[in-house]
Design a protein around this motif. Sequence first.
Motif, PDB file in Angstrom:
ATOM      1  N   TRP A  36      -3.580   0.623   0.790  1.00 30.86           N
ATOM      2  CA  TRP A  36      -2.217   0.906   0.345  1.00 30.86           C
ATOM      3  C   TRP A  36      -1.809   2.266   0.906  1.00 30.86           C
ATOM      4  O   TRP A  36      -2.581   3.236   0.856  1.00 30.86           O
ATOM      5  CB  TRP A  36      -2.131   0.936  -1.176  1.00 30.86           C
ATOM      6  CG  TRP A  36      -2.198  -0.401  -1.835  1.00 30.86           C
ATOM      7  CD1 TRP A  36      -3.306  -1.005  -2.367  1.00 30.86           C
ATOM      8  CD2 TRP A  36      -1.122  -1.303  -2.051  1.00 30.86           C
ATOM      9  NE1 TRP A  36      -2.970  -2.227  -2.884  1.00 30.86           N
ATOM     10  CE2 TRP A  36      -1.627  -2.437  -2.710  1.00 30.86           C
ATOM     11  CE3 TRP A  36       0.253  -1.273  -1.767  1.00 30.86           C
ATOM     12  CZ2 TRP A  36      -0.834  -3.523  -3.078  1.00 30.86           C
ATOM     13  CZ3 TRP A  36       1.038  -2.346  -2.122  1.00 30.86           C
ATOM     14  CH2 TRP A  36       0.496  -3.455  -2.774  1.00 30.86           C
ATOM     15  N   PHE A  37      -0.598   2.325   1.406  1.00 35.58           N
ATOM     16  CA  PHE A  37      -0.009   3.554   1.916  1.00 35.58           C
ATOM     17  C   PHE A  37       1.369   3.702   1.277  1.00 35.58           C
ATOM     18  O   PHE A  37       1.908   2.752   0.701  1.00 35.58           O
ATOM     19  CB  PHE A  37       0.128   3.508   3.443  1.00 35.58           C
ATOM     20  CG  PHE A  37      -1.195   3.505   4.159  1.00 35.58           C
ATOM     21  CD1 PHE A  37      -1.957   2.357   4.245  1.00 35.58           C
ATOM     22  CD2 PHE A  37      -1.680   4.659   4.755  1.00 35.58           C
ATOM     23  CE1 PHE A  37      -3.191   2.354   4.900  1.00 35.58           C
ATOM     24  CE2 PHE A  37      -2.901   4.670   5.414  1.00 35.58           C
ATOM     25  CZ  PHE A  37      -3.651   3.507   5.482  1.00 35.58           C
ATOM     26  N   ARG A  38       1.934   4.886   1.365  1.00 33.61           N
ATOM     27  CA  ARG A  38       3.283   5.082   0.849  1.00 33.61           C
ATOM     28  C   ARG A  38       4.057   6.024   1.768  1.00 33.61           C
ATOM     29  O   ARG A  38       3.460   6.818   2.518  1.00 33.61           O
ATOM     30  CB  ARG A  38       3.256   5.612  -0.581  1.00 33.61           C
ATOM     31  CG  ARG A  38       2.667   7.007  -0.735  1.00 33.61           C
ATOM     32  CD  ARG A  38       2.516   7.352  -2.221  1.00 33.61           C
ATOM     33  NE  ARG A  38       1.994   8.696  -2.432  1.00 33.61           N
ATOM     34  CZ  ARG A  38       1.657   9.184  -3.623  1.00 33.61           C
ATOM     35  NH1 ARG A  38       1.779   8.435  -4.720  1.00 33.61           N
ATOM     36  NH2 ARG A  38       1.198  10.427  -3.722  1.00 33.61           N
ATOM     37  N   GLN A  39       5.361   5.924   1.679  1.00 28.94           N
ATOM     38  CA  GLN A  39       6.211   6.726   2.555  1.00 28.94           C
ATOM     39  C   GLN A  39       7.516   7.067   1.849  1.00 28.94           C
ATOM     40  O   GLN A  39       8.100   6.224   1.170  1.00 28.94           O
ATOM     41  CB  GLN A  39       6.498   5.971   3.858  1.00 28.94           C
ATOM     42  CG  GLN A  39       7.141   6.804   4.943  1.00 28.94           C
ATOM     43  CD  GLN A  39       7.156   6.087   6.274  1.00 28.94           C
ATOM     44  OE1 GLN A  39       7.062   4.865   6.357  1.00 28.94           O
ATOM     45  NE2 GLN A  39       7.261   6.858   7.352  1.00 28.94           N
ATOM     46  N   TYR A  94       5.882   1.667  -1.083  1.00 34.33           N
ATOM     47  CA  TYR A  94       4.450   1.412  -0.985  1.00 34.33           C
ATOM     48  C   TYR A  94       4.209   0.209  -0.070  1.00 34.33           C
ATOM     49  O   TYR A  94       4.835  -0.849  -0.234  1.00 34.33           O
ATOM     50  CB  TYR A  94       3.865   1.159  -2.363  1.00 34.33           C
ATOM     51  CG  TYR A  94       3.692   2.427  -3.157  1.00 34.33           C
ATOM     52  CD1 TYR A  94       4.796   3.108  -3.675  1.00 34.33           C
ATOM     53  CD2 TYR A  94       2.428   2.978  -3.375  1.00 34.33           C
ATOM     54  CE1 TYR A  94       4.645   4.295  -4.371  1.00 34.33           C
ATOM     55  CE2 TYR A  94       2.266   4.154  -4.079  1.00 34.33           C
ATOM     56  CZ  TYR A  94       3.379   4.810  -4.574  1.00 34.33           C
ATOM     57  OH  TYR A  94       3.227   5.982  -5.268  1.00 34.33           O
ATOM     58  N   TYR A  95       3.286   0.406   0.863  1.00 31.00           N
ATOM     59  CA  TYR A  95       2.963  -0.618   1.849  1.00 31.00           C
ATOM     60  C   TYR A  95       1.508  -1.052   1.710  1.00 31.00           C
ATOM     61  O   TYR A  95       0.608  -0.220   1.566  1.00 31.00           O
ATOM     62  CB  TYR A  95       3.168  -0.096   3.265  1.00 31.00           C
ATOM     63  CG  TYR A  95       4.594   0.277   3.595  1.00 31.00           C
ATOM     64  CD1 TYR A  95       5.058   1.566   3.366  1.00 31.00           C
ATOM     65  CD2 TYR A  95       5.464  -0.658   4.144  1.00 31.00           C
ATOM     66  CE1 TYR A  95       6.364   1.915   3.681  1.00 31.00           C
ATOM     67  CE2 TYR A  95       6.771  -0.316   4.455  1.00 31.00           C
ATOM     68  CZ  TYR A  95       7.217   0.976   4.216  1.00 31.00           C
ATOM     69  OH  TYR A  95       8.505   1.315   4.520  1.00 31.00           O
ATOM     70  N   CYS A  96       1.316  -2.348   1.819  1.00 31.21           N
ATOM     71  CA  CYS A  96      -0.012  -2.933   1.878  1.00 31.21           C
ATOM     72  C   CYS A  96      -0.372  -3.141   3.349  1.00 31.21           C
ATOM     73  O   CYS A  96       0.504  -3.436   4.168  1.00 31.21           O
ATOM     74  CB  CYS A  96       0.023  -4.266   1.133  1.00 31.21           C
ATOM     75  SG  CYS A  96      -1.378  -5.340   1.384  1.00 31.21           S
ATOM     76  N   ALA A  97      -1.654  -2.993   3.663  1.00 28.27           N
ATOM     77  CA  ALA A  97      -2.079  -3.171   5.051  1.00 28.27           C
ATOM     78  C   ALA A  97      -3.470  -3.778   5.114  1.00 28.27           C
ATOM     79  O   ALA A  97      -4.302  -3.548   4.222  1.00 28.27           O
ATOM     80  CB  ALA A  97      -2.071  -1.831   5.781  1.00 28.27           C
ATOM     81  N   ALA A  98      -3.713  -4.546   6.164  1.00 30.93           N
ATOM     82  CA  ALA A  98      -5.019  -5.150   6.406  1.00 30.93           C
ATOM     83  C   ALA A  98      -5.661  -4.486   7.620  1.00 30.93           C
ATOM     84  O   ALA A  98      -5.043  -4.409   8.688  1.00 30.93           O
ATOM     85  CB  ALA A  98      -4.878  -6.645   6.638  1.00 30.93           C
ATOM     86  N   GLY A 115       2.709  -5.023   5.359  1.00 29.31           N
ATOM     87  CA  GLY A 115       3.765  -5.674   4.623  1.00 29.31           C
ATOM     88  C   GLY A 115       5.088  -4.963   4.819  1.00 29.31           C
ATOM     89  O   GLY A 115       5.172  -3.943   5.514  1.00 29.31           O
ATOM     90  N   GLN A 116       6.115  -5.475   4.157  1.00 25.14           N
ATOM     91  CA  GLN A 116       7.451  -4.918   4.318  1.00 25.14           C
ATOM     92  C   GLN A 116       7.717  -3.770   3.340  1.00 25.14           C
ATOM     93  O   GLN A 116       8.699  -3.045   3.481  1.00 25.14           O
ATOM     94  CB  GLN A 116       8.507  -6.010   4.125  1.00 25.14           C
ATOM     95  CG  GLN A 116       8.876  -6.320   2.678  1.00 25.14           C
ATOM     96  CD  GLN A 116       7.766  -6.998   1.894  1.00 25.14           C
ATOM     97  OE1 GLN A 116       6.792  -7.476   2.436  1.00 25.14           O
ATOM     98  NE2 GLN A 116       7.921  -7.038   0.568  1.00 25.14           N
ATOM     99  N   GLY A 117       6.848  -3.601   2.373  1.00 33.35           N
ATOM    100  CA  GLY A 117       6.968  -2.501   1.434  1.00 33.35           C
ATOM    101  C   GLY A 117       7.660  -2.891   0.136  1.00 33.35           C
ATOM    102  O   GLY A 117       8.492  -3.805   0.100  1.00 33.35           O
ATOM    103  N   THR A 118       7.286  -2.201  -0.921  1.00 32.52           N
ATOM    104  CA  THR A 118       7.939  -2.365  -2.221  1.00 32.52           C
ATOM    105  C   THR A 118       8.247  -0.968  -2.757  1.00 32.52           C
ATOM    106  O   THR A 118       7.415  -0.063  -2.667  1.00 32.52           O
ATOM    107  CB  THR A 118       7.068  -3.183  -3.188  1.00 32.52           C
ATOM    108  OG1 THR A 118       7.791  -3.417  -4.404  1.00 32.52           O
ATOM    109  CG2 THR A 118       5.771  -2.471  -3.533  1.00 32.52           C
TER     110      THR A 118
END
Length: 124
Positions: A36-39, A94-98, A115-118
């Motif tokens: 998980w990342f955030r921006q 917040y973005y999910c990533a693989a 992902g596209q983010g939430t």
Amino acid sequence: QVQLVESGGGLVQAGGSLRLSCAASGRTFSNNAMGWFRQTPGKEREFVATISWSGGTTSYADSVRGRFTISRDNAKNTVYLQMNSLKPEDTAVYYCAAARTSLPFAIPTSYDYWGQGTSVTVSS
């Protein structure tokens, strides 16, 4: 087509909790680390948490350690981020990533799918 779809974001008061979910489709990621990342506007994407393919190894940013918990359910091809004791500074997309490997890393370039983010907004 590979997709990561985040959900669970929203508006919450400081001190509250949210649980983010990231559902993967198009292929299984049970052998891949997830993160998980955030921006926030004008800033670079920031590492939040990562988990190994088995769930046995996790790592957190100092700013969220002790408040956030990452977990995964490989049978559901889904990764979660439980966020407790939220603070206004946690406000971000917040973005999910693989990841391309099974081992967790904190750098965005280790991740191939996003992902596209939430959006998460924490009010004071």
